[in-house]
Design a protein around this motif. Structure first.
Motif, PDB file in Angstrom:
ATOM      1  N   VAL A  32       0.859  -1.177   0.000  1.00 39.16           N
ATOM      2  CA  VAL A  32       0.000   0.000   0.000  1.00 39.16           C
ATOM      3  C   VAL A  32       0.895   1.226   0.000  1.00 39.16           C
ATOM      4  CG1 VAL A  32      -1.796   1.262   1.237  1.00 39.16           C
ATOM      5  CG2 VAL A  32      -1.795  -1.230   1.259  1.00 39.16           C
ATOM      6  N   ASP A  33       0.732   2.041  -1.008  1.00 39.06           N
ATOM      7  CA  ASP A  33       1.530   3.252  -1.131  1.00 39.06           C
ATOM      8  C   ASP A  33       1.110   4.254  -0.064  1.00 39.06           C
ATOM      9  OD1 ASP A  33       3.288   5.121  -2.076  1.00 39.06           O
ATOM     10  OD2 ASP A  33       2.025   5.756  -3.751  1.00 39.06           O
ATOM     11  N   ASP A  34       2.063   4.996   0.491  1.00 31.62           N
ATOM     12  CA  ASP A  34       1.767   5.963   1.545  1.00 31.62           C
ATOM     13  C   ASP A  34       0.924   7.134   1.055  1.00 31.62           C
ATOM     14  OD1 ASP A  34       3.096   4.521   3.450  1.00 31.62           O
ATOM     15  OD2 ASP A  34       4.971   5.618   3.235  1.00 31.62           O
ATOM     16  N   THR A  35       0.918   7.398  -0.238  1.00 23.39           N
ATOM     17  CA  THR A  35       0.193   8.551  -0.759  1.00 23.39           C
ATOM     18  C   THR A  35      -1.279   8.240  -1.027  1.00 23.39           C
ATOM     19  OG1 THR A  35       0.816   7.992  -3.021  1.00 23.39           O
ATOM     20  CG2 THR A  35       2.281   9.477  -1.810  1.00 23.39           C
ATOM     21  N   THR A  36      -1.681   6.973  -0.967  1.00 13.88           N
ATOM     22  CA  THR A  36      -3.084   6.639  -1.215  1.00 13.88           C
ATOM     23  C   THR A  36      -3.933   7.016   0.001  1.00 13.88           C
ATOM     24  OG1 THR A  36      -2.762   4.406  -0.407  1.00 13.88           O
ATOM     25  CG2 THR A  36      -2.542   4.724  -2.759  1.00 13.88           C
ATOM     26  N   PRO A  37      -5.153   7.503  -0.218  1.00 11.44           N
ATOM     27  CA  PRO A  37      -6.003   7.866   0.917  1.00 11.44           C
ATOM     28  C   PRO A  37      -6.454   6.607   1.668  1.00 11.44           C
ATOM     29  CG  PRO A  37      -7.211   8.086  -1.126  1.00 11.44           C
ATOM     30  CD  PRO A  37      -5.791   7.773  -1.494  1.00 11.44           C
ATOM     31  N   THR A  38      -6.676   6.750   2.957  1.00 13.04           N
ATOM     32  CA  THR A  38      -7.120   5.607   3.752  1.00 13.04           C
ATOM     33  C   THR A  38      -8.577   5.323   3.424  1.00 13.04           C
ATOM     34  OG1 THR A  38      -7.709   7.061   5.562  1.00 13.04           O
ATOM     35  CG2 THR A  38      -5.524   6.060   5.638  1.00 13.04           C
ATOM     36  N   PRO A  39      -8.948   4.064   3.297  1.00 13.31           N
ATOM     37  CA  PRO A  39     -10.339   3.754   2.960  1.00 13.31           C
ATOM     38  C   PRO A  39     -11.276   4.061   4.124  1.00 13.31           C
ATOM     39  CG  PRO A  39      -9.106   1.751   3.371  1.00 13.31           C
ATOM     40  CD  PRO A  39      -8.123   2.872   3.402  1.00 13.31           C
ATOM     41  N   ARG A  40     -12.510   4.365   3.795  1.00 16.92           N
ATOM     42  CA  ARG A  40     -13.519   4.676   4.805  1.00 16.92           C
ATOM     43  C   ARG A  40     -13.931   3.375   5.506  1.00 16.92           C
ATOM     44  NH1 ARG A  40     -19.560   6.841   3.717  1.00 16.92           N
ATOM     45  NH2 ARG A  40     -19.976   7.574   5.820  1.00 16.92           N
ATOM     46  N   PRO A  41     -14.043   3.386   6.825  1.00 17.05           N
ATOM     47  CA  PRO A  41     -14.449   2.164   7.524  1.00 17.05           C
ATOM     48  C   PRO A  41     -15.865   1.753   7.136  1.00 17.05           C
ATOM     49  CG  PRO A  41     -14.150   3.975   9.079  1.00 17.05           C
ATOM     50  CD  PRO A  41     -13.764   4.471   7.736  1.00 17.05           C
ATOM     51  N   ASN A  42     -16.166   0.472   7.254  1.00 16.54           N
ATOM     52  CA  ASN A  42     -17.496   0.000   6.876  1.00 16.54           C
ATOM     53  C   ASN A  42     -18.544   0.466   7.886  1.00 16.54           C
ATOM     54  OD1 ASN A  42     -17.234  -1.665   9.056  1.00 16.54           O
ATOM     55  ND2 ASN A  42     -16.955  -3.529   7.884  1.00 16.54           N
ATOM     56  N   ARG A  43     -19.815   0.212   7.564  1.00 21.71           N
ATOM     57  CA  ARG A  43     -20.921   0.737   8.364  1.00 21.71           C
ATOM     58  C   ARG A  43     -20.883   0.231   9.803  1.00 21.71           C
ATOM     59  NH1 ARG A  43     -27.038  -0.682   8.466  1.00 21.71           N
ATOM     60  NH2 ARG A  43     -27.910   1.240   9.298  1.00 21.71           N
ATOM     61  N   ALA A  44     -20.610  -1.056   9.980  1.00 21.40           N
ATOM     62  CA  ALA A  44     -20.583  -1.616  11.330  1.00 21.40           C
ATOM     63  C   ALA A  44     -19.483  -0.962  12.170  1.00 21.40           C
ATOM     64  CB  ALA A  44     -20.369  -3.124  11.270  1.00 21.40           C
ATOM     65  N   THR A  45     -18.333  -0.708  11.569  1.00 20.58           N
ATOM     66  CA  THR A  45     -17.240  -0.064  12.295  1.00 20.58           C
ATOM     67  C   THR A  45     -17.593   1.375  12.634  1.00 20.58           C
ATOM     68  OG1 THR A  45     -15.681  -1.466  11.123  1.00 20.58           O
ATOM     69  CG2 THR A  45     -14.774   0.463  12.220  1.00 20.58           C
ATOM     70  N   ARG A  46     -18.195   2.091  11.683  1.00 13.06           N
ATOM     71  CA  ARG A  46     -18.603   3.480  11.954  1.00 13.06           C
ATOM     72  C   ARG A  46     -19.622   3.543  13.085  1.00 13.06           C
ATOM     73  NH1 ARG A  46     -19.289   3.665   6.270  1.00 13.06           N
ATOM     74  NH2 ARG A  46     -21.537   3.920   6.587  1.00 13.06           N
ATOM     75  N   ARG A  47     -20.590   2.620  13.096  1.00 10.75           N
ATOM     76  CA  ARG A  47     -21.591   2.616  14.158  1.00 10.75           C
ATOM     77  C   ARG A  47     -20.963   2.289  15.512  1.00 10.75           C
ATOM     78  NH1 ARG A  47     -27.287   0.318  12.305  1.00 10.75           N
ATOM     79  NH2 ARG A  47     -27.414   0.362  14.549  1.00 10.75           N
ATOM     80  N   ALA A  48     -20.002   1.342  15.528  1.00 10.53           N
ATOM     81  CA  ALA A  48     -19.328   0.995  16.784  1.00 10.53           C
ATOM     82  C   ALA A  48     -18.524   2.178  17.314  1.00 10.53           C
ATOM     83  CB  ALA A  48     -18.435  -0.220  16.574  1.00 10.53           C
ATOM     84  N   MET A  49     -17.861   2.902  16.413  1.00  5.22           N
ATOM     85  CA  MET A  49     -17.091   4.075  16.852  1.00  5.22           C
ATOM     86  C   MET A  49     -18.018   5.151  17.406  1.00  5.22           C
ATOM     87  SD  MET A  49     -13.942   4.363  14.082  1.00  5.22           S
ATOM     88  CE  MET A  49     -14.919   5.217  12.919  1.00  5.22           C
ATOM     89  N   ALA A  50     -19.179   5.362  16.768  1.00  2.87           N
ATOM     90  CA  ALA A  50     -20.137   6.369  17.241  1.00  2.87           C
ATOM     91  C   ALA A  50     -20.696   5.954  18.600  1.00  2.87           C
ATOM     92  CB  ALA A  50     -21.265   6.542  16.223  1.00  2.87           C
TER      93      ALA A  50
END
Length: 58
Positions: A32-50
């Motif tokens: 994974v190249d350092d210049t690539t943007p980080t992918p958005r976490p999936n829905r379950a991960t976003r809900r757990a973080m919230a």
């Protein structure tokens, strides 16, 4: 029958006609190249973080 020798023996040469069977397998690692943007976490991960953020502010 003789007792085992205390001096180790070296490796034996292979039998004539015997081959090493080599298979290439994927280890799961990817470059994974350092210049690539980080992918958005999936829905379950976003809900757990919230959920964790809401519990922390109580």
């Amino acid at each position: 029958m003789t007792a085992p020798s205390s001096t180790p023996r070296g490796e034996r040469a292979g039998r004539p006609g015997a081959r090493w069977e080599t298979t290439l397998t994927w280890t799961g690692e990817q470059y994974v190249d350092d210049t690539t943007p980080t992918p958005r976490p999936n829905r379950a991960t976003r809900r757990a973080m919230a959920r964790t953020a809401r519990k922390a502010h109580r």
